[in-house]
Motif scaffolding. Structure first.
Motif, PDB file in Angstrom:
ATOM      1  N   LEU A 199       1.225  -1.245  -0.005  1.00 59.58           N
ATOM      2  CA  LEU A 199       0.169  -0.430   0.052  1.00 59.58           C
ATOM      3  C   LEU A 199       0.505   1.124  -0.084  1.00 59.58           C
ATOM      4  N   PRO A 200       0.601   2.828  -0.495  1.00 61.32           N
ATOM      5  CA  PRO A 200       1.680   3.371  -0.552  1.00 61.32           C
ATOM      6  C   PRO A 200       1.281   3.854   1.023  1.00 61.32           C
ATOM      7  N   LEU A 201       2.373   4.678   1.301  1.00 65.64           N
ATOM      8  CA  LEU A 201       2.798   4.949   2.862  1.00 65.64           C
ATOM      9  C   LEU A 201       2.703   6.744   2.219  1.00 65.64           C
ATOM     10  N   TYR A 202       2.426   7.360   3.460  1.00 65.02           N
ATOM     11  CA  TYR A 202       1.884   8.401   3.481  1.00 65.02           C
ATOM     12  C   TYR A 202       2.358   9.317   5.102  1.00 65.02           C
ATOM     13  N   HIS A 203       3.612   9.892   4.886  1.00 66.70           N
ATOM     14  CA  HIS A 203       4.329   9.668   6.028  1.00 66.70           C
ATOM     15  C   HIS A 203       4.186  11.740   6.572  1.00 66.70           C
ATOM     16  N   MET A 204       3.607  12.088   7.246  1.00 63.72           N
ATOM     17  CA  MET A 204       3.077  13.184   7.672  1.00 63.72           C
ATOM     18  C   MET A 204       3.642  13.303   9.224  1.00 63.72           C
ATOM     19  N   ASP A 205       5.103  14.912   8.603  1.00 63.96           N
ATOM     20  CA  ASP A 205       4.845  15.503  10.060  1.00 63.96           C
ATOM     21  C   ASP A 205       4.485  16.890  10.274  1.00 63.96           C
ATOM     22  N   VAL A 206       3.560  16.992  10.652  1.00 57.80           N
ATOM     23  CA  VAL A 206       2.859  18.815  10.750  1.00 57.80           C
ATOM     24  C   VAL A 206       2.945  19.502  11.976  1.00 57.80           C
ATOM     25  N   TYR A 207       4.784  18.698  12.931  1.00 60.02           N
ATOM     26  CA  TYR A 207       5.238  19.905  13.628  1.00 60.02           C
ATOM     27  C   TYR A 207       5.186  21.425  13.474  1.00 60.02           C
ATOM     28  N   ARG A 208       5.367  22.226  12.517  1.00 63.81           N
ATOM     29  CA  ARG A 208       5.500  22.853  11.820  1.00 63.81           C
ATOM     30  C   ARG A 208       3.681  23.820  11.565  1.00 63.81           C
ATOM     31  N   LEU A 209       3.119  22.913  11.657  1.00 61.36           N
ATOM     32  CA  LEU A 209       1.829  23.917  11.882  1.00 61.36           C
ATOM     33  C   LEU A 209       1.140  23.999  13.523  1.00 61.36           C
ATOM     34  N   GLU A 210       2.268  24.624  13.760  1.00 59.18           N
ATOM     35  CA  GLU A 210       1.587  24.563  15.179  1.00 59.18           C
ATOM     36  C   GLU A 210       0.882  25.887  15.600  1.00 59.18           C
ATOM     37  N   GLU A 211       0.711  26.810  14.748  1.00 58.80           N
ATOM     38  CA  GLU A 211       0.694  28.157  14.393  1.00 58.80           C
ATOM     39  C   GLU A 211      -0.535  27.979  13.406  1.00 58.80           C
ATOM     40  N   VAL A 212      -0.626  27.587  12.638  1.00 62.32           N
ATOM     41  CA  VAL A 212      -1.527  27.501  11.024  1.00 62.32           C
ATOM     42  C   VAL A 212      -1.844  26.166  11.329  1.00 62.32           C
ATOM     43  N   GLY A 213      -1.605  25.398  11.374  1.00 62.99           N
ATOM     44  CA  GLY A 213      -3.488  24.846  11.121  1.00 62.99           C
ATOM     45  C   GLY A 213      -3.003  24.142   9.899  1.00 62.99           C
ATOM     46  N   GLY A 214      -3.975  22.995   9.480  1.00 63.77           N
ATOM     47  CA  GLY A 214      -3.696  22.064   8.138  1.00 63.77           C
ATOM     48  C   GLY A 214      -4.565  22.219   6.948  1.00 63.77           C
ATOM     49  N   ASP A 215      -5.520  23.254   7.678  1.00 59.94           N
ATOM     50  CA  ASP A 215      -6.812  23.565   6.454  1.00 59.94           C
ATOM     51  C   ASP A 215      -6.765  23.454   5.101  1.00 59.94           C
ATOM     52  N   GLU A 216      -5.067  23.947   4.476  1.00 58.11           N
ATOM     53  CA  GLU A 216      -4.859  24.067   3.330  1.00 58.11           C
ATOM     54  C   GLU A 216      -4.724  23.643   2.406  1.00 58.11           C
ATOM     55  N   LEU A 217      -3.742  22.144   3.399  1.00 60.10           N
ATOM     56  CA  LEU A 217      -2.679  21.320   2.802  1.00 60.10           C
ATOM     57  C   LEU A 217      -3.348  19.815   2.110  1.00 60.10           C
ATOM     58  N   GLY A 218      -4.938  20.262   2.260  1.00 57.80           N
ATOM     59  CA  GLY A 218      -5.569  19.094   1.533  1.00 57.80           C
ATOM     60  C   GLY A 218      -5.598  17.561   2.030  1.00 57.80           C
ATOM     61  N   LEU A 219      -5.039  17.529   3.480  1.00 57.36           N
ATOM     62  CA  LEU A 219      -4.341  16.320   3.655  1.00 57.36           C
ATOM     63  C   LEU A 219      -5.789  15.408   4.035  1.00 57.36           C
ATOM     64  N   GLU A 220      -7.178  15.767   3.542  1.00 57.60           N
ATOM     65  CA  GLU A 220      -8.404  14.994   3.144  1.00 57.60           C
ATOM     66  C   GLU A 220      -8.080  13.975   2.655  1.00 57.60           C
ATOM     67  N   GLU A 221      -7.654  14.343   1.106  1.00 62.54           N
ATOM     68  CA  GLU A 221      -7.173  13.497   0.022  1.00 62.54           C
ATOM     69  C   GLU A 221      -5.919  11.947   0.139  1.00 62.54           C
ATOM     70  N   TYR A 222      -5.622  12.662   0.805  1.00 65.41           N
ATOM     71  CA  TYR A 222      -4.438  11.811   2.329  1.00 65.41           C
ATOM     72  C   TYR A 222      -4.939  10.353   1.967  1.00 65.41           C
ATOM     73  N   PHE A 223      -6.356  11.103   3.189  1.00 64.17           N
ATOM     74  CA  PHE A 223      -7.409   9.846   4.639  1.00 64.17           C
ATOM     75  C   PHE A 223      -7.873   8.913   4.120  1.00 64.17           C
ATOM     76  N   ASN A 224      -8.181   9.961   2.444  1.00 64.90           N
ATOM     77  CA  ASN A 224      -9.344   9.192   1.868  1.00 64.90           C
ATOM     78  C   ASN A 224      -8.567   8.654   0.936  1.00 64.90           C
ATOM     79  N   GLY A 225      -7.296   8.934   0.484  1.00 62.46           N
ATOM     80  CA  GLY A 225      -6.548   7.701  -0.546  1.00 62.46           C
ATOM     81  C   GLY A 225      -6.505   6.258  -0.732  1.00 62.46           C
ATOM     82  N   ASP A 226      -5.788   6.146  -1.622  1.00 63.92           N
ATOM     83  CA  ASP A 226      -5.672   4.099  -1.465  1.00 63.92           C
ATOM     84  C   ASP A 226      -4.318   3.836  -0.051  1.00 63.92           C
ATOM     85  N   GLY A 227      -3.650   4.473   0.315  1.00 63.13           N
ATOM     86  CA  GLY A 227      -2.816   4.227   1.186  1.00 63.13           C
ATOM     87  C   GLY A 227      -2.684   4.393   2.599  1.00 63.13           C
TER      88      GLY A 227
END
Length: 155
Positions: free
Chosen positions: A71-99
């Protein structure tokens, strides 16, 4: 469910067992201090999926994708998003994807994380630098079943 590990190889062994059980769309959240073993765990998961690439923390790139395994592996380290969050990254595409998505420091994008996820909490021991307690918490029916299956495979 909790497991005690005494070295990085034991951490990777547990992750390899988990790799046998994961399916596309599974989300694994890795929670713990810096140096707790989160990337080590991801290395074991990748190995279990048949990924031969060198797994590095995506601290500066945020997301590393590995497509060589079962399976594909999507490894995310979002530590640098502490101040801004991740709503603009399209994370849902990874979460709902094929991996399988592995997220370090998920608390910084908590609003983006689906309810059904498997959280792995890494607790270090101040007296023994190699000792870790890994606690697995299944949030949602799929992740609870995944945690149960892992417990049975390690029994």
């Amino acid at each position: 469910m909790e497991f005690i590990v005494n070295n990085s190889q034991e951490t990777q062994n547990i992750a390899q067992k988990l790799a046998d059980l994961v399916q596309a769309g599974d989300i694994i959240l890795l929670t713990g201090d810096l140096g707790a073993g989160k990337t080590t765990f991801t290395k074991g998961l990748a190995k279990g999926l048949g990924i031969k690439a060198n797994i590095k923390s995506p601290t500066f790139t945020l997301i590393r994708e590995y497509h060589q395994g079962r399976l594909p592996l999507y490894h995310m380290d979002v530590y640098r998003l502490e101040e801004v969050g991740g709503d603009e990254l399209g994370l849902e595409e990874y979460f709902n994807g094929d991996g399988v998505s592995v997220v370090e420091w998920a608390k910084f994008v908590a609003d983006e994380i689906p309810v059904d996820n498997l959280e792995v909490i890494f607790t270090k021991d101040s007296e023994n630098p190699d000792y870790r307690k890994l606690s697995f918490l299944g949030h949602g029916s799929r992740s609870q079943a995944l945690a149960q299956a892992l417990s049975q495979s390690l029994a």
